[in-house]
Design an enzyme around this catalytic site. Structure first.
Site, PDB file in Angstrom:
ATOM      1  N   ASP A  12       4.045  -2.598  -4.008  1.00  0.00           N
ATOM      2  CA  ASP A  12       3.284  -2.787  -2.768  1.00  0.00           C
ATOM      3  C   ASP A  12       4.142  -3.109  -1.551  1.00  0.00           C
ATOM      4  O   ASP A  12       5.293  -3.504  -1.657  1.00  0.00           O
ATOM      5  CB  ASP A  12       2.246  -3.899  -2.958  1.00  0.00           C
ATOM      6  CG  ASP A  12       2.872  -5.220  -3.376  1.00  0.00           C
ATOM      7  OD1 ASP A  12       3.836  -5.206  -4.165  1.00  0.00           O
ATOM      8  OD2 ASP A  12       2.412  -6.278  -2.904  1.00  0.00           O
ATOM      9  N   GLU A  61       2.110  -7.288  -5.612  1.00  0.00           N
ATOM     10  CA  GLU A  61       2.880  -8.510  -5.872  1.00  0.00           C
ATOM     11  C   GLU A  61       2.736  -9.517  -4.748  1.00  0.00           C
ATOM     12  O   GLU A  61       2.769 -10.715  -4.978  1.00  0.00           O
ATOM     13  CB  GLU A  61       4.373  -8.163  -6.067  1.00  0.00           C
ATOM     14  CG  GLU A  61       5.216  -9.329  -6.577  1.00  0.00           C
ATOM     15  CD  GLU A  61       5.531 -10.365  -5.515  1.00  0.00           C
ATOM     16  OE1 GLU A  61       5.508 -11.569  -5.825  1.00  0.00           O
ATOM     17  OE2 GLU A  61       5.800  -9.988  -4.350  1.00  0.00           O
TER      18      GLU A  61
HETATM   19 ZN   LIG Z   1       8.130 -10.084  -0.735  1.00  0.00          ZN
HETATM   20 ZN   LIG Z   2       9.363  -8.767  -3.327  1.00  0.00          ZN
END
Ligand SMILES: [Zn+2]
Ligand SMILES: [Zn+2]
Length: 399
Positions: A81, A138
């Site tokens: 991401d 994440e």
């Molecule tokens: Zn990051």
């Molecule tokens: Zn990262």
């Protein structure tokens, strides 16, 4: 710096760089990585790899089996991401999605693991199974949690799991890892003070004043760090917002005031302590001034705690590539990483790879609009993954 896997990945430098820059130009926020996940699945299938899509909504898992008999299974994880940052690099392959940017190098992480997939399909002389885990979201959007909740380690059982993150403030060609707590737990708190409010000019003596309470509270918060957390432990408490009252009515004492902030810690004990003391101080100070308090502590991801055995594996894998002098330790990082949740579920380790390329060995930092993943380190990252597989499944460790 020579190693068969580095040499191998160098031959694919142009193709891998093209993939990295394509992902970079089309960044997607967490749980919106449809294009990136599809690209990953397509690349894996083109290599003839068994692919499972939609794990935790957008996660992709590729499975590669070695040609030698072995029961041991390891997971290699990359994140996909991007962030809500407007890119200012001016690069030809800069983000085409305004306001979204690969400012943490997850485009590079995804590419390096795709390179590792290619290496493993061409070098299957290992004993056991490798699951290539491409994780969405994440950056605070719950990707690891979603994959785990979707049965990641039940559907793809792993004896150990590894993660790799680039570090632009460390020179390219170097690695760093820390056994034990390596990155922080990241939590939030929200404290609401309530009083009567009243006329601040004419009748303050008839009111209870939450602004005085919050002033005491903000100062007292730092006594948690200075007087409650043991001196040899580390923690951070920072206030990010204070909201109450109205600037157009400065003679009115507000009846309610809300403080929010962030908390970082490295052990469950200190984490519990922060939560408990924030509540105690808020309630104690409020009652001392005739007000009430409501304290909420919202737990985010836990600390990223590297397991000793897998830290040794990760370190040995890097040393095989760059020698002992190229592999160091690092101070605990105050940032957080949701790979922590995978490390709670399985033994494993999280390695940093240097990406700095400037004269002083550094480049613009992660999460800044000028950051760009250093494509020169792609072969080394691919080789580290290959080297981890060699360490784990190459012989001598068969389960
Ligand atoms: Zn990051
Ligand atoms: Zn990262």
């Amino acid at each position: 710096m020579t190693h068969p896997a580095i040499e191998g990945a160098r031959r694919w430098q142009a193709e891998l760089t093209a993939i990295r820059r394509d992902i970079h130009a089309h960044p997607e926020l967490g749980m919106e990585e449809q294009r990136t996940a599809a690209l990953v699945a397509r690349e894996l299938r083109a290599l003839g790899i068994e692919v499972t899509e939609g794990v935790g909504k957008l996660g992709v898992v590729g499975t590669v089996r070695g040609t030698r008999p072995g029961q041991r299974v390891i997971g290699l994880r990359a994140d996909m991401d991007a962030l809500q940052i407007t890119e200012q690099t001016g690069l030809p392959y800069a983000s085409q999605n305004t306001g979204v940017m690969h400012a943490c190098g997850h485009d590079g992480h995804t590419t390096m693991l795709l390179g590792a997939a290619r290496w493993l399909t061409e070098n299957r002389d290992f004993a056991g199974t490798v699951h290539l885990i491409f994780q969405p979201a994440e950056e605070g959007r719950g990707g690891a949690r979603a994959m785990l909740a979707d049965g990641l380690f039940e559907r793809f059982p792993c004896d150990a799991v590894y993660g790799l993150h680039n570090k632009p403030t460390m020179p390219a060609g170097r690695f760093a890892i820390r056994s034990g707590p390596a990155l922080a737990a990241a939590d939030r708190f929200e404290v609401t003070f309530r009083g009567t409010g009243g006329h601040g000019g004419s009748t303050p003596h008839l009111a209870t004043d939450v602004t005085v309470v919050q002033a005491h509270f903000v100062l007292a918060l730092q006594t948690i760090i200075g007087r409650n957390v043991p001196a040899v432990e580390a923690a951070v408490l920072s206030v990010g917002s204070i909201q109450g009252g109205s600037s157009i009515s400065p003679n009115v004492m507000p009846a309610e005031l809300v403080i929010t902030g962030t908390a970082r810690s490295y052990t469950p004990e200190v984490r519990d302590l922060l939560e408990r003391r924030i509540g105690e101080l808020a309630n104690g100070l409020a009652s001392a001034h005739g007000c009430t308090a409501e304290a909420r502590y919202m737990r985010g991801v836990p600390a990223t705690v590297n397991h000793a055995e897998q830290t040794d594996v990760a370190r040995a894998a890097a040393m095989a590539l760059v020698g002992a002098e190229g592999v160091g330790s690092h101070a605990p990082v105050t940032g957080a990483e949701d790979f922590a949740l995978m490390l709670e579920a399985r033994p494993g380790a999280f390695m940093f790879i240097g990406g700095g390329s400037g004269p002083d060995g550094t480049s613009p930092n992660l999460h800044t609009p000028h950051f760009d993943f250093n494509d020169e380190i792609i072969p080394l990252g691919v080789a580290w993954w290959a080297s981890v597989v060699q360490q784990e499944l190459g012989g001598g460790r068969e389960a």
